[in-house]
Design a protein around this motif. Sequence first.
Motif, PDB file in Angstrom:
ATOM      1  N   ARG A   1       0.566  -0.567  -0.051  1.00 20.98           N
ATOM      2  CA  ARG A   1      -0.159  -0.123  -0.005  1.00 20.98           C
ATOM      3  C   ARG A   1       0.956   1.094  -0.003  1.00 20.98           C
ATOM      4  O   ARG A   1       0.346   2.802  -0.574  1.00 20.98           O
ATOM      5  CB  ARG A   1      -0.657   0.312   1.127  1.00 20.98           C
ATOM      6  CG  ARG A   1      -2.096   1.029   1.231  1.00 20.98           C
ATOM      7  CD  ARG A   1      -2.804   0.446   1.592  1.00 20.98           C
ATOM      8  NE  ARG A   1      -2.722   0.746   3.790  1.00 20.98           N
ATOM      9  CZ  ARG A   1      -2.524  -0.477   4.217  1.00 20.98           C
ATOM     10  NH1 ARG A   1      -3.063  -1.471   3.821  1.00 20.98           N
ATOM     11  NH2 ARG A   1      -1.780   0.240   5.689  1.00 20.98           N
ATOM     12  N   ASN A   2       2.081   1.602   0.783  1.00 22.37           N
ATOM     13  CA  ASN A   2       2.410   2.843   0.703  1.00 22.37           C
ATOM     14  C   ASN A   2       3.640   2.586  -0.267  1.00 22.37           C
ATOM     15  O   ASN A   2       3.806   3.761  -0.425  1.00 22.37           O
ATOM     16  CB  ASN A   2       3.530   2.806   2.260  1.00 22.37           C
ATOM     17  CG  ASN A   2       2.966   2.883   3.401  1.00 22.37           C
ATOM     18  OD1 ASN A   2       2.395   4.138   3.783  1.00 22.37           O
ATOM     19  ND2 ASN A   2       2.345   1.778   4.472  1.00 22.37           N
ATOM     20  N   GLN A   3       4.057   1.690  -1.054  1.00 25.19           N
ATOM     21  CA  GLN A   3       4.655   1.826  -2.531  1.00 25.19           C
ATOM     22  C   GLN A   3       4.069   1.927  -3.392  1.00 25.19           C
ATOM     23  O   GLN A   3       4.648   3.324  -3.735  1.00 25.19           O
ATOM     24  CB  GLN A   3       4.740  -0.017  -2.822  1.00 25.19           C
ATOM     25  CG  GLN A   3       5.863  -0.347  -2.360  1.00 25.19           C
ATOM     26  CD  GLN A   3       6.770  -2.105  -2.431  1.00 25.19           C
ATOM     27  OE1 GLN A   3       7.592  -2.438  -1.987  1.00 25.19           O
ATOM     28  NE2 GLN A   3       5.687  -3.054  -3.527  1.00 25.19           N
ATOM     29  N   ARG A   4       2.314   2.171  -3.310  1.00 23.49           N
ATOM     30  CA  ARG A   4       1.473   2.706  -4.288  1.00 23.49           C
ATOM     31  C   ARG A   4       1.779   4.524  -3.705  1.00 23.49           C
ATOM     32  O   ARG A   4       1.460   4.840  -4.662  1.00 23.49           O
ATOM     33  CB  ARG A   4       0.025   2.096  -4.200  1.00 23.49           C
ATOM     34  CG  ARG A   4      -0.558   2.897  -5.221  1.00 23.49           C
ATOM     35  CD  ARG A   4      -1.099   2.197  -6.643  1.00 23.49           C
ATOM     36  NE  ARG A   4      -2.158   2.779  -6.957  1.00 23.49           N
ATOM     37  CZ  ARG A   4      -1.868   2.649  -7.692  1.00 23.49           C
ATOM     38  NH1 ARG A   4      -1.897   1.142  -8.969  1.00 23.49           N
ATOM     39  NH2 ARG A   4      -3.098   2.870  -9.195  1.00 23.49           N
ATOM     40  N   LYS A   5       1.530   4.576  -2.526  1.00 22.65           N
ATOM     41  CA  LYS A   5       1.232   5.695  -2.751  1.00 22.65           C
ATOM     42  C   LYS A   5       3.119   7.068  -2.455  1.00 22.65           C
ATOM     43  O   LYS A   5       2.504   7.171  -3.301  1.00 22.65           O
ATOM     44  CB  LYS A   5       1.238   5.948  -0.416  1.00 22.65           C
ATOM     45  CG  LYS A   5      -0.108   5.194   0.087  1.00 22.65           C
ATOM     46  CD  LYS A   5       0.164   5.913   0.848  1.00 22.65           C
ATOM     47  CE  LYS A   5      -1.169   5.007   1.705  1.00 22.65           C
ATOM     48  NZ  LYS A   5      -1.567   5.421   3.015  1.00 22.65           N
ATOM     49  N   VAL A   6       3.877   6.148  -2.531  1.00 23.84           N
ATOM     50  CA  VAL A   6       5.158   6.303  -2.475  1.00 23.84           C
ATOM     51  C   VAL A   6       5.100   6.791  -4.793  1.00 23.84           C
ATOM     52  O   VAL A   6       5.895   7.466  -5.254  1.00 23.84           O
ATOM     53  CB  VAL A   6       6.398   5.511  -2.558  1.00 23.84           C
ATOM     54  CG1 VAL A   6       7.662   5.774  -3.108  1.00 23.84           C
ATOM     55  CG2 VAL A   6       6.645   5.579  -1.047  1.00 23.84           C
ATOM     56  N   GLN A   7       4.724   5.849  -5.195  1.00 24.80           N
ATOM     57  CA  GLN A   7       4.312   6.044  -6.538  1.00 24.80           C
ATOM     58  C   GLN A   7       3.172   7.418  -6.863  1.00 24.80           C
ATOM     59  O   GLN A   7       4.084   8.164  -8.175  1.00 24.80           O
ATOM     60  CB  GLN A   7       4.450   4.344  -7.980  1.00 24.80           C
ATOM     61  CG  GLN A   7       4.212   4.468  -9.279  1.00 24.80           C
ATOM     62  CD  GLN A   7       5.583   4.998  -9.782  1.00 24.80           C
ATOM     63  OE1 GLN A   7       6.336   4.398  -9.198  1.00 24.80           O
ATOM     64  NE2 GLN A   7       6.115   6.323 -10.497  1.00 24.80           N
ATOM     65  N   GLU A   8       2.765   7.135  -6.692  1.00 26.72           N
ATOM     66  CA  GLU A   8       1.020   8.011  -7.135  1.00 26.72           C
ATOM     67  C   GLU A   8       2.378   9.759  -6.561  1.00 26.72           C
ATOM     68  O   GLU A   8       2.067  10.303  -7.212  1.00 26.72           O
ATOM     69  CB  GLU A   8       0.291   7.753  -6.498  1.00 26.72           C
ATOM     70  CG  GLU A   8      -0.549   6.677  -6.911  1.00 26.72           C
ATOM     71  CD  GLU A   8      -1.927   6.292  -5.453  1.00 26.72           C
ATOM     72  OE1 GLU A   8      -1.631   6.825  -4.746  1.00 26.72           O
ATOM     73  OE2 GLU A   8      -2.770   5.903  -6.145  1.00 26.72           O
ATOM     74  N   GLN A   9       2.559   9.607  -5.775  1.00 24.48           N
ATOM     75  CA  GLN A   9       3.823  11.040  -4.950  1.00 24.48           C
ATOM     76  C   GLN A   9       4.276  11.258  -6.680  1.00 24.48           C
ATOM     77  O   GLN A   9       5.037  12.272  -7.205  1.00 24.48           O
ATOM     78  CB  GLN A   9       4.232  10.600  -3.825  1.00 24.48           C
ATOM     79  CG  GLN A   9       3.003  10.444  -2.452  1.00 24.48           C
ATOM     80  CD  GLN A   9       2.286  12.126  -2.458  1.00 24.48           C
ATOM     81  OE1 GLN A   9       2.816  12.772  -3.230  1.00 24.48           O
ATOM     82  NE2 GLN A   9       1.026  11.842  -1.906  1.00 24.48           N
ATOM     83  N   GLN A  10       5.243   9.883  -6.895  1.00 22.77           N
ATOM     84  CA  GLN A  10       6.052  10.085  -7.867  1.00 22.77           C
ATOM     85  C   GLN A  10       5.603  11.047  -9.250  1.00 22.77           C
ATOM     86  O   GLN A  10       6.107  11.492  -9.963  1.00 22.77           O
ATOM     87  CB  GLN A  10       6.873   8.783  -8.223  1.00 22.77           C
ATOM     88  CG  GLN A  10       7.631   9.093  -8.736  1.00 22.77           C
ATOM     89  CD  GLN A  10       9.016  10.095  -8.800  1.00 22.77           C
ATOM     90  OE1 GLN A  10       9.652   9.414  -7.383  1.00 22.77           O
ATOM     91  NE2 GLN A  10       9.368  10.803  -9.049  1.00 22.77           N
ATOM     92  N   VAL A  11       4.282  10.676  -9.401  1.00 21.48           N
ATOM     93  CA  VAL A  11       3.681  10.984 -10.482  1.00 21.48           C
ATOM     94  C   VAL A  11       3.185  12.301 -10.450  1.00 21.48           C
ATOM     95  O   VAL A  11       3.411  13.524 -10.919  1.00 21.48           O
ATOM     96  CB  VAL A  11       2.559   9.806 -10.919  1.00 21.48           C
ATOM     97  CG1 VAL A  11       1.625  10.589 -11.802  1.00 21.48           C
ATOM     98  CG2 VAL A  11       2.788   8.806 -11.242  1.00 21.48           C
ATOM     99  N   GLN A  12       2.801  12.918  -9.313  1.00 21.66           N
ATOM    100  CA  GLN A  12       2.626  14.311  -8.828  1.00 21.66           C
ATOM    101  C   GLN A  12       3.560  15.083  -8.896  1.00 21.66           C
ATOM    102  O   GLN A  12       3.841  16.319  -9.750  1.00 21.66           O
ATOM    103  CB  GLN A  12       1.882  14.579  -7.333  1.00 21.66           C
ATOM    104  CG  GLN A  12       0.686  13.127  -7.589  1.00 21.66           C
ATOM    105  CD  GLN A  12      -0.218  14.148  -6.352  1.00 21.66           C
ATOM    106  OE1 GLN A  12       0.277  14.207  -5.441  1.00 21.66           O
ATOM    107  NE2 GLN A  12      -0.991  12.892  -6.024  1.00 21.66           N
ATOM    108  N   LEU A  13       4.873  14.478  -8.649  1.00 20.53           N
ATOM    109  CA  LEU A  13       5.712  15.501  -8.883  1.00 20.53           C
ATOM    110  C   LEU A  13       6.462  15.453 -10.232  1.00 20.53           C
ATOM    111  O   LEU A  13       6.450  16.460 -10.422  1.00 20.53           O
ATOM    112  CB  LEU A  13       7.244  14.708  -7.818  1.00 20.53           C
ATOM    113  CG  LEU A  13       8.707  15.294  -7.956  1.00 20.53           C
ATOM    114  CD1 LEU A  13       8.598  16.601  -6.908  1.00 20.53           C
ATOM    115  CD2 LEU A  13       9.593  14.353  -7.342  1.00 20.53           C
TER     116      LEU A  13
END
Length: 406
Positions: free
Chosen positions: A100-112
């Motif tokens: 779940r946290n790996q998914r959140k990290v990747q979503e934050q990377q998309v927003q970055l």
Amino acid sequence: MIESHRTFRINRIAALSLAAGLLTVPAVQAQRLLSLPEAINMALENNPQVKVANLRVDKQRALLPSALSLTGPELIFEAPTTRHFEPGLLMPFSLPTVYRNQRKVQEQQVQLSQTEKQVTTNTLRYNVRTIFNEILYLRESIANYRRQDSLLLDFARVTGVRQRVGQISRIEVLNAQSQQREIRYLLDQTRARVRSARIQLGLLVGMPNDTTLQAAGTFGKLAYSTPFLSSDSTFTRNPLSGFYRQNQRLSEANLTLEQKRRLPNIIVGYLNQGTAESPWLYRFRFGMSLPVWGWVASSRIKAAQTDVAIARTQISLNQYELQGSYDKAFADYLQYQEALDYFETIGLLEANEIVKAAQDGYRLGSIGYYDYLLNIQQAFKIRLGYLEALRNFNQAVITLQYLKGE
């Protein structure tokens, strides 16, 4: 008769050849006028920097499924009965919180990557506005030099007449001609700067080989409705501020992920350690990995904590730099606003009066050629100063718009 017929054929062939040659000559390309909004839209659509930014966003989106990064199963063969090998399968899993946290990290990377694209587009708007302002300024400078050249040409003719009737010497005529040639040189230099600026405009709008682009519009004072403050600490609309804030969120998400990764992993497997008649339940394996190497997880957590501290410091540093740039641009805005007020109320009127008085005085003989040249130079120096002040004022407004993300 034969000779005339032969001459007619030659002329006819020559005319046909000339017509064919004219048809093969490419037509002169029509100039393409671009308004500032059109140029900005073309840059945001065609500039390679925007295309690269879009590809980076697509890349990060494509990595979203990889957040569920499962370790491949292990196929093993063992001989528990020492008679023959039995196949087995082991599959390690992380806890659901890790995925779940790996998914959140990747979503934050998309927003970055998306905020990085916004930084690119904001910079492109700034560059297009800057080059437009420069082109319009140079165009007005050319018109100013042409007016000065026209006056000096008239002056050179009058000086030549006076030299022929013996009123002035030859050195004065040469001086007048030298002044005119200097203006012609400055005019050619300014035209070269316009060509260079048009090339830059073509590169910005994604049309580097198009030589027909022309900036449309008049060179006037830019209007800006947003009130300026001498000290403005809010740059929330600036994409660079959003980029560093998003970078902090990404660093915090990475820190949480590293903290979750130090938990044990689950291991599930299958291996028949008995005979063929052994119950199915006891053929399965269940276990967990023990995180006994604590220094590995601790070092990664400390590194992630350092990344969070760096991201927070970058936000403060960016705020400091934006505030400094804003204060300088605002000071330039006030300075050139005051200069424009002077030129618009006093300077330009005085320049027109100086030119008119100098022309009348020289024709009537009340002033000499030297005084005439000084007055003409002073008048056009005032006009050129007005154009430079207007360009610098507009550039200050463009910079303020860029810093505020507008």
